[in-house]
Enzyme design. Structure first.
Site, short mmCIF file in Angstrom:
data_model
loop_
_atom_site.label_atom_id
_atom_site.label_comp_id
_atom_site.label_asym_id
_atom_site.label_seq_id
_atom_site.Cartn_x
_atom_site.Cartn_y
_atom_site.Cartn_z
N ASP A 168 0.85 -1.19 0.08
CA ASP A 168 0.13 -0.16 -0.02
C ASP A 168 0.67 1.38 0.00
OD1 ASP A 168 -1.50 -2.14 0.91
OD2 ASP A 168 -2.12 -1.13 2.57
N GLU B 63 -10.49 -2.55 4.48
CA GLU B 63 -8.99 -1.69 4.66
C GLU B 63 -8.83 -0.40 4.04
OE1 GLU B 63 -6.38 -5.79 4.98
OE2 GLU B 63 -6.58 -5.04 2.88
C1 FRU Z 1 -3.94 -3.83 2.80
C2 FRU Z 1 -3.27 -4.00 4.13
C3 FRU Z 1 -3.66 -3.11 5.25
C4 FRU Z 1 -2.52 -3.11 6.22
C5 FRU Z 1 -1.33 -3.29 5.42
C6 FRU Z 1 -0.33 -4.38 5.79
O1 FRU Z 1 -3.33 -3.95 1.79
O2 FRU Z 1 -3.79 -5.57 4.42
O3 FRU Z 1 -4.91 -3.16 5.66
O4 FRU Z 1 -2.23 -2.24 6.98
O5 FRU Z 1 -1.84 -3.93 4.09
O6 FRU Z 1 0.81 -4.24 5.16
#
Ligand code: FRU
Length: 530
Positions: free
Chosen positions: A66, A249
């Site tokens: 992300d 998310e």
């Molecule tokens: C989204 C996610 C978020 C989390 C991160 C962990 O892709 O699952 O919810 O904070 O990636 O790397």
């Protein structure tokens, strides 16, 4: 006991163990740092490896997911990102860092945030605390504050549910160096919610407070604070609406004016994994109102920001200086993110896209479209118009479609575009006005068998609200990705693709029973931004 013996006893009992421990700890730290060092790759191949995007952001090496902490400050656009510097698969998360003056060219920076005793550093956001409300800077030198999720893997292993909490860190030198707040976490997880993460924070002038939206499994929660440190719960949204095929998310909440009107709406972006329309991870959004306490919307079903399989966890910039709402997404999908056929690094970001709000009838739609300035990297290519009789095809050769843009306008709604290489691999895009569908078929596009979910089906996007008359299509291809924008971003599809050889032909095929006219067709080579 004589003095000498007493001295030795004290040394053995207190001094040596403490020193030994400090010594051991410092060795461990060095060990850890060493394995995290980014060693340069030979210059001849660096950033020209197979499938390395040339105008999309990728980390120099290793795993990225992300985008995090998108914030503008003092001439610099910051891009932080979920980063694991020791492997090309997901692992203990850090915040990687890059900066840009124009959102086109990027500079890689050292890692900004490392895991600590509270856990890994998961996704989050960053703000400029202009009035030094946090007291972490000074009135003359206000701090940049990052708000992120701590993921405590030890606690998770031990079976407790409160392993995700929210922490903050601050920078007094525009993001060059970061200090964690001394009393992290600033928001605990008393309710023991297993998926309690990804805080997006922004300043809300009418409420004169900071607002935080984060996700809690199947819904979003909203908090407020006057100092970024002490947070109070305000409201929640979403249990009964939208797509719930998996956990929610990476939320984002912001106002946007309807294009060509003064009407303002609030947009809540929510990523969901799994549960996207074409499988795995996807980005939905809700349009509604935010009154400083609650987000409300009469929308029941999910709207999708991008119908492709590869645009996830995207968020927008805080403090963008030109009043634009700019979005960057992670160009991958949890279904196969860890399996894609690259070796030195894994995955890229989408190009930065401007979000706009349009209204047709009583319905609002969020569009996303590359920034205007972005077009300056495209140089010298083919310019032509096409007229194709019913059922006919025309093939246009170009030395490298893999690093290019294709733009055209048309009033027609029934045709195919297929990118081909000498191995008979092809990536097929279909506009089918009869069924009001756009299709992307990567089932024979190149390497597909690294994970079953990658090419299980043809990806579909309903284009039911496309207006009558001329539409514009803009396609960006960058070695391992394609982004298709239809009608200035009303309909968008982003996909990864891994051809075994360059695509060197684009075949336009008229699938209708009347003449197909493709106007102002441009095929341009993209310059590398690296
Ligand atoms: C989204 C996610 C978020 C989390 C991160 C962990 O892709 O699952 O919810 O904070 O990636 O790397």
């Amino acid at each position: 006991m004589d003095k000498q013996r007493l001295k030795m006893k004290i040394l053995f009992k207190y001094f040596f163990p403490v020193f030994g421990l400090i010594f051991l700890c410092s060795c461990k730290n060095k060990e850890e740092k060493k394995s995290l060092d980014i060693t340069p790759v030979a210059e001849t191949t660096f950033f020209k490896e197979a499938y390395r995007p040339q105008f999309h952001f990728t980390p120099k090496k290793m795993w990225m997911n992300d985008p995090n902490g998108l914030v503008y400050n003092n001439g610099i656009y910051h891009l932080f990102y979920q980063y694991y510097p020791a492997d090309i698969v997901w692992g203990p998360m850090h915040w990687g860092h890059a900066t840009s003056k124009d959102l086109v060219y990027w500079e890689h920076k050292p890692i900004a945030l490392f895991p600590d005793e509270n856990g890994y550093i998961f996704s989050g956001s960053a703000v400029l605390d202009q009035n030094n409300t946090s007291g972490l800077g000074t009135p003359d030198n206000p701090p940049l504050v990052a708000i992120f999720t701590y993921h405590n893997a030890n606690k998770e292993e031990e079976g407790s549910n409160d392993f995700q909490t929210q922490g903050i860190a601050y920078s007094l030198d525009n993001g060059e160096s970061w200090t964690k707040y001394h009393s992290n976490p600033v928001l605990g997880n008393d309710e023991g919610i297993r998926d309690f993460r990804d805080p997006k924070v922004f300043w809300h002038e009418p409420a004169k407070s900071w607002i935080m939206v984060l996700v809690a499994g199947d819904h979003a929660k909203i908090y407020s604070s006057t100092d970024l440190i002490s947070w109070s719960y305000l409201s929640e949204f979403g249990k009964e609406v939208g797509a719930h095929g998996g956990v929610w998310e990476c939320p984002d909440l912001f106002p946007l004016k309807v294009s060509d009107s003064g009407e303002e709406k609030w947009i809540l972006i929510i990523s969901v994994n799994p549960g996207a329309p074409n499988g795995g991870s996807g980005t939905q959004y809700f349009i509604g109102e935010f009154d400083g306490t609650s987000f409300t919307s009469n929308q029941k079903a999910a709207k999708w920001l991008d119908w492709g399989t590869d645009n996830y966890a995207g968020i927008t910039y805080n403090h963008e200086p030109n009043g634009q709402r700019i979005f960057i997404g992670w160009m991958s999908n949890w279904d196969y993110a860890g399996n894609t056929p690259t070796k030195e690094w894994r995955s890229a970001m989408t190009v930065p896209r401007k979000l706009s709000l349009i209204k047709s009838g009583n319905s609002y739609e969020l569009t996303n479209y590359p920034l205007e300035d972005f077009g300056t990297i495209f140089k010298t290519g083919i310019k032509t118009d096409l007229e194709l009789p019913a059922g006919k095809s025309e093939s246009i050769a170009f030395d490298n479609y893999n690093q290019s843009e294709i733009r055209f306008t048309t009033t027609d709604r029934k045709f195919e575009l297929s990118f081909k290489n000498n191995l008979n691999e092809e990536l097929i895009l279909t506009i089918d006005g009869d069924q009001e569908l756009f299709l992307l078929d990567r089932t024979n596009s190149g390497k597909i068998d690294f994970k079953e979910e990658f090419a299980q089906s043809i990806h579909k996007m309903p284009i039911t609200n496309l207006p009558e008359g001329e539409i514009e299509v803009w396609i960006l291809m960058d070695w391992s990705s394609i982004e298709v924008f239809i009608n200035t971003g009303q309909y968008v599809m982003t996909s990864q693709v891994f051809p075994n050889e360059d695509y060197t032909n684009l075949v336009f095929k008229n699938t209708s029973s009347s003449i197909l006219t493709i106007s102002a067709l441009e095929i341009n080579r993209a310059e590398s931004i690296w």
